[in-house]
Scaffold this active site. Sequence first.
Site, PDB file in Angstrom:
ATOM      1  N   ASN A 104      26.852  67.787  70.265  1.00  0.00           N
ATOM      2  CA  ASN A 104      25.899  67.876  71.378  1.00  0.00           C
ATOM      3  C   ASN A 104      26.561  68.597  72.550  1.00  0.00           C
ATOM      4  OD1 ASN A 104      24.255  67.410  73.595  1.00  0.00           O
ATOM      5  ND2 ASN A 104      23.826  65.276  73.081  1.00  0.00           N
ATOM      6  N   CYS A 158      20.655  67.766  79.552  1.00  0.00           N
ATOM      7  CA  CYS A 158      20.469  68.607  78.356  1.00  0.00           C
ATOM      8  C   CYS A 158      19.220  69.478  78.430  1.00  0.00           C
ATOM      9  CB  CYS A 158      20.415  67.727  77.114  1.00  0.00           C
ATOM     10  SG  CYS A 158      21.762  66.545  77.025  1.00  0.00           S
ATOM     11  N   HIS A 187      16.785  70.505  71.401  1.00  0.00           N
ATOM     12  CA  HIS A 187      18.113  70.120  71.879  1.00  0.00           C
ATOM     13  C   HIS A 187      18.865  69.461  70.724  1.00  0.00           C
ATOM     14  CE1 HIS A 187      21.416  68.418  73.887  1.00  0.00           C
ATOM     15  NE2 HIS A 187      20.952  67.188  73.898  1.00  0.00           N
TER      16      HIS A 187
HETATM   17  O1  UT7 Z   1      21.631  64.453  74.834  1.00  0.00           O
HETATM   18  C1  UT7 Z   1      21.295  63.098  74.638  1.00  0.00           C
HETATM   19  C2  UT7 Z   1      22.580  62.409  74.258  1.00  0.00           C
HETATM   20  N1  UT7 Z   1      22.515  61.160  73.574  1.00  0.00           N
HETATM   21  C3  UT7 Z   1      21.874  60.944  72.400  1.00  0.00           C
HETATM   22  O2  UT7 Z   1      21.164  61.741  71.873  1.00  0.00           O
HETATM   23  C4  UT7 Z   1      22.130  59.605  71.738  1.00  0.00           C
HETATM   24  C5  UT7 Z   1      20.963  59.116  70.948  1.00  0.00           C
HETATM   25  N2  UT7 Z   1      21.375  58.018  70.096  1.00  0.00           N
HETATM   26  C6  UT7 Z   1      22.042  58.237  68.921  1.00  0.00           C
HETATM   27  O3  UT7 Z   1      22.289  59.368  68.556  1.00  0.00           O
HETATM   28  C7  UT7 Z   1      22.391  57.036  68.096  1.00  0.00           C
HETATM   29  O4  UT7 Z   1      21.845  55.870  68.675  1.00  0.00           O
HETATM   30  C8  UT7 Z   1      23.928  56.856  67.904  1.00  0.00           C
HETATM   31  C9  UT7 Z   1      24.479  57.958  67.053  1.00  0.00           C
HETATM   32  C10 UT7 Z   1      24.636  56.829  69.239  1.00  0.00           C
HETATM   33  C11 UT7 Z   1      24.194  55.530  67.174  1.00  0.00           C
HETATM   34  O5  UT7 Z   1      23.489  55.539  65.947  1.00  0.00           O
HETATM   35  P1  UT7 Z   1      22.598  54.310  65.512  1.00  0.00           P
HETATM   36  O6  UT7 Z   1      22.013  54.639  64.213  1.00  0.00           O
HETATM   37  O7  UT7 Z   1      21.672  53.975  66.643  1.00  0.00           O
HETATM   38  O8  UT7 Z   1      23.698  53.205  65.290  1.00  0.00           O
HETATM   39  P2  UT7 Z   1      23.716  51.706  65.844  1.00  0.00           P
HETATM   40  O9  UT7 Z   1      24.157  51.699  67.276  1.00  0.00           O
HETATM   41  O10 UT7 Z   1      22.437  51.032  65.473  1.00  0.00           O
HETATM   42  O11 UT7 Z   1      24.846  51.067  64.970  1.00  0.00           O
HETATM   43  C12 UT7 Z   1      24.679  50.819  63.549  1.00  0.00           C
HETATM   44  C13 UT7 Z   1      25.962  50.238  63.001  1.00  0.00           C
HETATM   45  C14 UT7 Z   1      26.514  49.085  63.828  1.00  0.00           C
HETATM   46  O12 UT7 Z   1      27.179  48.209  62.948  1.00  0.00           O
HETATM   47  P3  UT7 Z   1      26.458  46.869  62.409  1.00  0.00           P
HETATM   48  O13 UT7 Z   1      26.109  46.101  63.647  1.00  0.00           O
HETATM   49  O14 UT7 Z   1      25.259  47.336  61.647  1.00  0.00           O
HETATM   50  O15 UT7 Z   1      27.515  46.234  61.565  1.00  0.00           O
HETATM   51  C15 UT7 Z   1      27.510  49.749  64.726  1.00  0.00           C
HETATM   52  O16 UT7 Z   1      28.527  48.862  65.160  1.00  0.00           O
HETATM   53  O17 UT7 Z   1      26.976  51.249  63.019  1.00  0.00           O
HETATM   54  C16 UT7 Z   1      28.084  50.807  63.819  1.00  0.00           C
HETATM   55  N3  UT7 Z   1      28.557  51.978  64.548  1.00  0.00           N
HETATM   56  C17 UT7 Z   1      29.467  52.817  64.048  1.00  0.00           C
HETATM   57  N4  UT7 Z   1      30.147  52.829  62.881  1.00  0.00           N
HETATM   58  C18 UT7 Z   1      31.016  53.840  62.661  1.00  0.00           C
HETATM   59  C19 UT7 Z   1      28.165  52.427  65.762  1.00  0.00           C
HETATM   60  N5  UT7 Z   1      28.814  53.566  66.063  1.00  0.00           N
HETATM   61  C20 UT7 Z   1      29.632  53.832  65.020  1.00  0.00           C
HETATM   62  C21 UT7 Z   1      30.540  54.862  64.741  1.00  0.00           C
HETATM   63  N6  UT7 Z   1      31.191  54.827  63.561  1.00  0.00           N
HETATM   64  N7  UT7 Z   1      30.767  55.895  65.601  1.00  0.00           N
END
Ligand code: UT7
Length: 314
Positions: free
Chosen positions: A266, A111, A236
Site C-alpha cells: 500500500n 490514500c 487504491h
Molecule cells: O489505505 C488504507 C489502509 N488500511 C487498510 O486498507 C487496512 C484494511 N484492513 C485490512 O487490510 C485487514 O483488516 C488486515 C490485513 C489489517 C487484517 O486482516 P484481517 O483478515 O482483518 O485479519 P484479522 O485482524 O481478523 O485477524 C485474523 C487472525 C487473527 O488471529 P485469530 O484471532 O484468528 O487467532 C490475528 O491475530 O490473523 C491474526 N493476524 C495475523 N497473523 C499473521 C493478524 N495479523 C496477522 C499477521 N500475520 N500480520
Amino acid sequence: MQHPGFRFAGIGSYLPDEIVTNDDLAANMDTSDQWIRERTGIGQRHVGGSTSSLAAEAASRAMKRANVSPADIDQLLLATTSPDYICPGTAPAVAEILGLDCGALDIQAACSGWVYGLVMANGLLLQGMKRVLVVGAEALDQITDYTDRNTGILFGNGAGAAVVEADPTGESELLGWDMGADGKYVSILYAEHGDVLKMDGKEVFRQAVTAMQRSASNALEMAGLDVDDIDLVIPHQANVRIVEAAWKRIGFTMEKTGMRLEETGNTSAASIPLVLDKMLDDGRIREGNTVMFLGFGAGMTWATAIVRYAGERS
Ligand code: UT7
C-alpha cells in the site's frame, strides 16, 4: 468563453530500489509470507528515499513523457500523507528539485489524495492554467512500524505523477468525479506527531467497501454512465480482499481491474498513478478507453474520477 478540456499529457512513476519481502518481515514479527499473501495480496514493498526525492523522480518522468519543460508547468499539486516535514509542505521542495517556477502545495487526503488532485487540477485549468502537475508520493517507511504485524505488513514507498493540460478543443477526458470525507472515522487510521500509523484494520476494511460503492455510484451518475461502460478500473491498492468485496457490490470484475499490490504494497497517495503508469507501459489502457480511478483512505476520505483516455504513448 469555451471551457478548456482536460487531458493527460504524460504519466510517470518511480519505486525506490530497496525491497522488503514478506519473509524479511517474518524474521522480525509473528507473521508469514503465506498469511500476508492470502489476507492482503501483498508480496513485497519498496522502502527508502524521501517523499520529495521520490516525487521529483516520478514527476520528471511524467514531464519527459509529456515533452514539457519546467517553465510549462503552472501549478504543482503534491498528494502525500508522509511529508518530509510537518512544516513546510513538501511541494515547494519538489518544485525546487524540478526547477519549477509556479505555485506548489500539498494535498493531505491520505490514500485518496491523488484523485482529489486530478479533480482540483481540472478546476485550475478552468481558471486559465495550461498545465498542472499532479503527484502522489509517499515515504511511508517513515511512519510505519515494521515490527507491528497489524500495520507493518501493509505499507511501502513510491510515487506516481501526471501532467494534465488544458485541451483548447474543449474536449474533456474527465467525465465524472466524486469526492467525500467523513471525520467520524479519524480514529480508525491515524499517526500522531512523531509517531507511527495506528489502525483498526477491520473497521477500515468495512468503511472502505462502503465508501467505494457510494463514490463509484456518484461518479457514474455524474458521467451518465453505467458500470458496464467502464473499460478498466484502478482502485487504491490496500488489500485485494477489499477490492473483491467492493466489486461484488458494484459489479466490476477483477479482469477489468488494474492491480500492482503484490509488487508495491500500500503506497497510499502514490498507489493509483503507480498502477496507471504500469498499465500504460503494458498496453492495457488504450486510446478511447473509459477508466475509473477509485481511492479511499484515512480521514475517512474517498474520491473517484472517470476519464476517457485520449492517448499519451504509442
Ligand atoms: O489505505 C488504507 C489502509 N488500511 C487498510 O486498507 C487496512 C484494511 N484492513 C485490512 O487490510 C485487514 O483488516 C488486515 C490485513 C489489517 C487484517 O486482516 P484481517 O483478515 O482483518 O485479519 P484479522 O485482524 O481478523 O485477524 C485474523 C487472525 C487473527 O488471529 P485469530 O484471532 O484468528 O487467532 C490475528 O491475530 O490473523 C491474526 N493476524 C495475523 N497473523 C499473521 C493478524 N495479523 C496477522 C499477521 N500475520 N500480520
